[in-house]
Motif scaffolding. Structure first.
Motif, PDB file in Angstrom:
ATOM      1  N   GLU A   6      -4.595   2.108   7.557  1.00  0.00           N
ATOM      2  CA  GLU A   6      -5.263   2.574   8.774  1.00  0.00           C
ATOM      3  C   GLU A   6      -5.924   1.389   9.465  1.00  0.00           C
ATOM      4  OE1 GLU A   6      -8.707   5.735  10.181  1.00  0.00           O
ATOM      5  OE2 GLU A   6      -8.433   5.330   8.039  1.00  0.00           O
ATOM      6  N   PHE A   7      -5.683   1.280  10.765  1.00  0.00           N
ATOM      7  CA  PHE A   7      -6.285   0.182  11.530  1.00  0.00           C
ATOM      8  C   PHE A   7      -7.224   0.747  12.587  1.00  0.00           C
ATOM      9  CE2 PHE A   7      -2.613  -1.809   9.683  1.00  0.00           C
ATOM     10  CZ  PHE A   7      -2.991  -3.123   9.473  1.00  0.00           C
ATOM     11  N   LYS A   8      -8.364   0.099  12.745  1.00  0.00           N
ATOM     12  CA  LYS A   8      -9.271   0.453  13.845  1.00  0.00           C
ATOM     13  C   LYS A   8      -9.629  -0.843  14.554  1.00  0.00           C
ATOM     14  CE  LYS A   8     -11.193   4.666  11.870  1.00  0.00           C
ATOM     15  NZ  LYS A   8     -12.302   5.256  11.108  1.00  0.00           N
ATOM     16  N   ALA A   9      -9.518  -0.822  15.869  1.00  0.00           N
ATOM     17  CA  ALA A   9      -9.762  -2.022  16.686  1.00  0.00           C
ATOM     18  C   ALA A   9      -8.945  -3.205  16.156  1.00  0.00           C
ATOM     19  CB  ALA A   9     -11.256  -2.349  16.715  1.00  0.00           C
ATOM     20  N   GLY A  10      -7.728  -2.920  15.686  1.00  0.00           N
ATOM     21  CA  GLY A  10      -6.829  -3.982  15.227  1.00  0.00           C
ATOM     22  C   GLY A  10      -7.123  -4.500  13.827  1.00  0.00           C
ATOM     23  N   LEU A  11      -8.112  -3.915  13.141  1.00  0.00           N
ATOM     24  CA  LEU A  11      -8.480  -4.398  11.806  1.00  0.00           C
ATOM     25  C   LEU A  11      -8.209  -3.317  10.765  1.00  0.00           C
ATOM     26  CD1 LEU A  11     -11.867  -5.996  12.890  1.00  0.00           C
ATOM     27  CD2 LEU A  11      -9.765  -7.237  12.334  1.00  0.00           C
ATOM     28  N   ARG A  12      -7.773  -3.741   9.575  1.00  0.00           N
ATOM     29  CA  ARG A  12      -7.426  -2.783   8.538  1.00  0.00           C
ATOM     30  C   ARG A  12      -8.681  -2.169   7.921  1.00  0.00           C
ATOM     31  NH1 ARG A  12      -2.787  -2.478   5.749  1.00  0.00           N
ATOM     32  NH2 ARG A  12      -2.202  -4.595   6.371  1.00  0.00           N
ATOM     33  N   VAL A  13      -8.751  -0.856   7.897  1.00  0.00           N
ATOM     34  CA  VAL A  13      -9.840  -0.190   7.187  1.00  0.00           C
ATOM     35  C   VAL A  13      -9.625  -0.498   5.699  1.00  0.00           C
ATOM     36  CG1 VAL A  13     -10.909   2.029   6.655  1.00  0.00           C
ATOM     37  CG2 VAL A  13      -9.963   1.610   8.947  1.00  0.00           C
ATOM     38  N   THR A  14     -10.613  -1.146   5.093  1.00  0.00           N
ATOM     39  CA  THR A  14     -10.406  -1.711   3.753  1.00  0.00           C
ATOM     40  C   THR A  14     -11.373  -1.111   2.735  1.00  0.00           C
ATOM     41  OG1 THR A  14      -9.721  -3.762   4.871  1.00  0.00           O
ATOM     42  CG2 THR A  14     -10.153  -3.915   2.509  1.00  0.00           C
ATOM     43  N   THR A  15     -10.891  -0.154   1.972  1.00  0.00           N
ATOM     44  CA  THR A  15     -11.703   0.408   0.887  1.00  0.00           C
ATOM     45  C   THR A  15     -11.678  -0.599  -0.262  1.00  0.00           C
ATOM     46  OG1 THR A  15      -9.775   1.423  -0.137  1.00  0.00           O
ATOM     47  CG2 THR A  15     -10.953   2.759   1.497  1.00  0.00           C
ATOM     48  N   PRO A  16     -12.554  -0.430  -1.269  1.00  0.00           N
ATOM     49  CA  PRO A  16     -12.481  -1.339  -2.418  1.00  0.00           C
ATOM     50  C   PRO A  16     -11.087  -1.348  -3.064  1.00  0.00           C
ATOM     51  CG  PRO A  16     -14.532  -0.104  -2.470  1.00  0.00           C
ATOM     52  CD  PRO A  16     -13.728   0.463  -1.351  1.00  0.00           C
ATOM     53  N   GLU A  17     -10.432  -0.187  -3.106  1.00  0.00           N
ATOM     54  CA  GLU A  17      -9.083  -0.106  -3.679  1.00  0.00           C
ATOM     55  C   GLU A  17      -8.081  -0.878  -2.810  1.00  0.00           C
ATOM     56  OE1 GLU A  17      -7.698   3.906  -3.716  1.00  0.00           O
ATOM     57  OE2 GLU A  17      -6.353   3.587  -5.430  1.00  0.00           O
ATOM     58  N   THR A  18      -8.203  -0.715  -1.490  1.00  0.00           N
ATOM     59  CA  THR A  18      -7.326  -1.449  -0.571  1.00  0.00           C
ATOM     60  C   THR A  18      -7.547  -2.951  -0.727  1.00  0.00           C
ATOM     61  OG1 THR A  18      -7.547   0.376   0.993  1.00  0.00           O
ATOM     62  CG2 THR A  18      -6.639  -1.664   1.867  1.00  0.00           C
ATOM     63  N   MET A  19      -8.818  -3.331  -0.884  1.00  0.00           N
ATOM     64  CA  MET A  19      -9.144  -4.765  -1.006  1.00  0.00           C
ATOM     65  C   MET A  19      -8.417  -5.396  -2.194  1.00  0.00           C
ATOM     66  SD  MET A  19     -10.765  -7.161   0.534  1.00  0.00           S
ATOM     67  CE  MET A  19      -9.982  -8.683   0.030  1.00  0.00           C
ATOM     68  N   GLU A  20      -8.306  -4.644  -3.273  1.00  0.00           N
ATOM     69  CA  GLU A  20      -7.582  -5.168  -4.449  1.00  0.00           C
ATOM     70  C   GLU A  20      -6.127  -5.466  -4.096  1.00  0.00           C
ATOM     71  OE1 GLU A  20      -7.850  -2.852  -8.018  1.00  0.00           O
ATOM     72  OE2 GLU A  20     -10.035  -2.757  -7.857  1.00  0.00           O
ATOM     73  N   VAL A  21      -5.542  -4.576  -3.295  1.00  0.00           N
ATOM     74  CA  VAL A  21      -4.138  -4.775  -2.900  1.00  0.00           C
ATOM     75  C   VAL A  21      -4.034  -5.959  -1.928  1.00  0.00           C
ATOM     76  CG1 VAL A  21      -2.126  -3.679  -1.825  1.00  0.00           C
ATOM     77  CG2 VAL A  21      -3.658  -2.326  -3.266  1.00  0.00           C
ATOM     78  N   VAL A  22      -4.980  -6.032  -0.980  1.00  0.00           N
ATOM     79  CA  VAL A  22      -4.988  -7.146  -0.013  1.00  0.00           C
ATOM     80  C   VAL A  22      -5.036  -8.477  -0.767  1.00  0.00           C
ATOM     81  CG1 VAL A  22      -6.388  -8.288   1.780  1.00  0.00           C
ATOM     82  CG2 VAL A  22      -6.083  -5.804   1.843  1.00  0.00           C
ATOM     83  N   ARG A  23      -5.912  -8.563  -1.734  1.00  0.00           N
ATOM     84  CA  ARG A  23      -6.096  -9.813  -2.482  1.00  0.00           C
ATOM     85  C   ARG A  23      -4.838 -10.141  -3.295  1.00  0.00           C
ATOM     86  NH1 ARG A  23     -10.965 -10.137  -6.724  1.00  0.00           N
ATOM     87  NH2 ARG A  23     -11.893 -12.138  -6.181  1.00  0.00           N
ATOM     88  N   MET A  24      -4.282  -9.100  -3.904  1.00  0.00           N
ATOM     89  CA  MET A  24      -3.093  -9.300  -4.738  1.00  0.00           C
ATOM     90  C   MET A  24      -1.910  -9.771  -3.883  1.00  0.00           C
ATOM     91  SD  MET A  24      -1.345  -6.421  -7.083  1.00  0.00           S
ATOM     92  CE  MET A  24      -0.362  -5.696  -5.803  1.00  0.00           C
ATOM     93  N   LEU A  81       0.850  -1.202   0.000  1.00  0.00           N
ATOM     94  CA  LEU A  81       0.000   0.000   0.000  1.00  0.00           C
ATOM     95  C   LEU A  81       0.884   1.251   0.000  1.00  0.00           C
ATOM     96  CD1 LEU A  81      -2.784  -1.060   2.538  1.00  0.00           C
ATOM     97  CD2 LEU A  81      -3.131  -0.554   0.114  1.00  0.00           C
ATOM     98  N   ALA A  82       1.942   1.225   0.823  1.00  0.00           N
ATOM     99  CA  ALA A  82       2.844   2.386   0.899  1.00  0.00           C
ATOM    100  C   ALA A  82       3.503   2.634  -0.457  1.00  0.00           C
ATOM    101  CB  ALA A  82       3.887   2.159   1.988  1.00  0.00           C
ATOM    102  N   ARG A  83       3.926   1.527  -1.118  1.00  0.00           N
ATOM    103  CA  ARG A  83       4.544   1.674  -2.454  1.00  0.00           C
ATOM    104  C   ARG A  83       3.590   2.371  -3.415  1.00  0.00           C
ATOM    105  NH1 ARG A  83       5.953  -4.101  -2.592  1.00  0.00           N
ATOM    106  NH2 ARG A  83       7.808  -4.191  -1.309  1.00  0.00           N
ATOM    107  N   LEU A  84       2.307   2.091  -3.236  1.00  0.00           N
ATOM    108  CA  LEU A  84       1.302   2.677  -4.138  1.00  0.00           C
ATOM    109  C   LEU A  84       0.815   4.040  -3.641  1.00  0.00           C
ATOM    110  CD1 LEU A  84      -0.769  -0.596  -4.708  1.00  0.00           C
ATOM    111  CD2 LEU A  84       0.739   0.497  -6.365  1.00  0.00           C
ATOM    112  N   GLY A  85       1.416   4.484  -2.549  1.00  0.00           N
ATOM    113  CA  GLY A  85       1.037   5.789  -2.003  1.00  0.00           C
ATOM    114  C   GLY A  85      -0.287   5.745  -1.253  1.00  0.00           C
ATOM    115  N   LEU A  86      -0.686   4.544  -0.809  1.00  0.00           N
ATOM    116  CA  LEU A  86      -1.941   4.421  -0.050  1.00  0.00           C
ATOM    117  C   LEU A  86      -1.623   4.203   1.422  1.00  0.00           C
ATOM    118  CD1 LEU A  86      -3.789   2.035  -2.547  1.00  0.00           C
ATOM    119  CD2 LEU A  86      -4.304   4.442  -2.159  1.00  0.00           C
ATOM    120  N   GLU A  87      -2.486   4.769   2.261  1.00  0.00           N
ATOM    121  CA  GLU A  87      -2.238   4.692   3.695  1.00  0.00           C
ATOM    122  C   GLU A  87      -2.782   3.397   4.297  1.00  0.00           C
ATOM    123  OE1 GLU A  87      -3.315   7.648   6.940  1.00  0.00           O
ATOM    124  OE2 GLU A  87      -2.971   8.896   5.155  1.00  0.00           O
TER     125      GLU A  87
END
Ligand SMILES: Nc1ncnc2c1ncn2[C@@H]1O[C@H](COP(=O)(O)OP(=O)(O)O)[C@@H](O)[C@H]1O
Ligand SMILES: CC(=O)N[C@@H](CCC(=O)OP(=O)(O)O)C(=O)O
Length: 345
Positions: A113-131, A105-111
């Motif tokens: 963010e964790f809340k209650a120990g879980l990653r805040v996952t936008t649709p864009e973040t989800m693509e990176v998580v899956r990849m 995410l950092a390489r792609l310039g995306l932040e």
């Protein structure tokens, strides 16, 4: 038939046995070699009670991103899992990759963010998580395992409906918080995993779930995914590898590790725990409440920690057991993880 040979069968990669060399034929040489091999035989025999106890049992191993510290450790992890498989257990690997996702995410310039120990996952973040999880971390683990033979098969929780989830809200200061595409597992379909196990394979599963309406996928904390799978598979043990020795009693003030906890003790402790350990200990609790015999948090930075935990009385880390689990003999060495007796693991 070979009688009294120093070694009945050479390991595949070992140098050819020198039985036929003139030096080995000298009377003293054979005796000496037999003697030097004895400690190895003792070590194998020491493992016999555990081998008997665990034979044919399913072990779910969660490999956390923070425990994937270096190449040697990852290779040792793969050796341990393959060893379990050849020793007659049915290992299933569920992996995380939090730090690896954050780096990408950092390489792609995306932040991140964790809340209650879980990653805040936008649709864009989800693509990176899956990849990262399915395309990098899982591929690497499958590759390391398959250095030892055609054993590992990688999947994500999306495959064959293994994990189904609905949107999960977190609670921060008593208020519900939207985390985007973070899921809560509602169903586990173990058919594909069992089929692979029955076929002698090692399933390697990334912590992603499908949504019930097949509209999108959800990001699942890997500890939570491993615990749900362990419960659904009726596993003997859930083993969570991380980057600390186990659950510290008074973290971060002290490094005293709690070696054994019953479900009731853990229930009382849970509200006091800090974020990294929360999904792990909640997972251990869920697993043991749902029939998994023991759940353990162990130090993935220790080489061969899985073998130490399963096959020796030098068990390390924290073990969660049901309330009625027999208390091991306090006089025995490393009492929390002492050799299995009837009803003990
Ligand atoms: N009571 C505790 N005992 C041990 N570690 C704790 C405790 N409370 C919080 N932690 C933190 O939890 C971390 C492990 O969780 P996490 O970073 O999510 O690891 P992983 O990537 O293996 O899932 C430890 O490195 C430590 O910083
Ligand atoms: C919802 C959520 O937080 N998902 C995790 C999934 C990976 C994970 O759990 O990795 P570790 O086991 O290495 O921490 C994440 O996005 O980081």
């Amino acid at each position: 038939m070979t009688v009294n040979a120093p070694k009945a069968e050479a390991a595949p990669e070992a140098a050819p046995d020198s039985d036929t060399s003139p030096a080995a034929d000298e009377p003293g040489a054979r005796g000496a070699r037999r003697h030097t091999a004895l400690p190895k035989a003792r070590i194998l025999i020491e493992a016999l009670p555990w081998l008997t106890r665990h034979h044919g049992r399913t072990v779910v191993i969660k490999f956390g991103g923070n425990a994937m510290v270096d190449e040697e450790l990852k290779a040792a992890f793969a050796q341990d899992v393959v060893f379990l498989r050849h020793a007659g257990l049915r290992p299933v690997v569920v992996h995380g990759g939090g730090p690896q996702i954050s780096r990408q995410l950092a390489r792609l310039g995306l932040e991140s963010e964790f809340k209650a120990g879980l990653r805040v996952t936008t649709p864009e973040t989800m693509e990176v998580v899956r990849m990262v999880l399915a395309g990098q971390v899982q591929r690497e683990l499958v590759g390391l395992l398959n250095r030892h033979g055609p054993l590992a098969v990688g999947m994500t929780g999306e495959d064959a409906h293994i994990l189904t989830a609905v949107k999960r809200l977190a609670e921060v200061d008593g208020e519900p918080v939207d985390l985007g595409r973070v899921g809560e597992i509602t169903a586990v379909e173990t058919g594909a995993v069992r089929a692979l196990l029955d076929n002698g394979r090692i399933p390697v599963i990334s912590s992603i779930a499908r949504s019930a309406d097949d509209d999108h996928v959800y990001n699942i904390n890997a500890d939570t995914a491993a615990a749900a799978l362990a419960a659904a598979l009726g596993a003997e043990t859930l083993m969570v590898l991380t980057d600390v020795e186990g659950l510290y009693a008074d973290w971060p003030a002290s490094d005293e590790v709690i070696s054994r906890l019953t479900v009731s003790e853990l229930e009382r402790l849970l509200p006091e725990l800090a974020s990294g350990m929360v999904p792990k200990m909640e997972g251990c609790l869920t697993a043991v409440r749902n029939g998994v015999r023991t759940a353990r948090v162990i130090d993935g930075r220790v080489q061969h920690s899985i073998l130490l935990e399963i096959f020796t009385d030098e068990g390390i880390g924290t073990m969660v057991v049901p309330d009625d689990h027999p208390v091991p003999n306090a006089a025995a060495p490393a009492a929390a993880h002492a050799a299995p007796t009837e009803g003990e693991s």
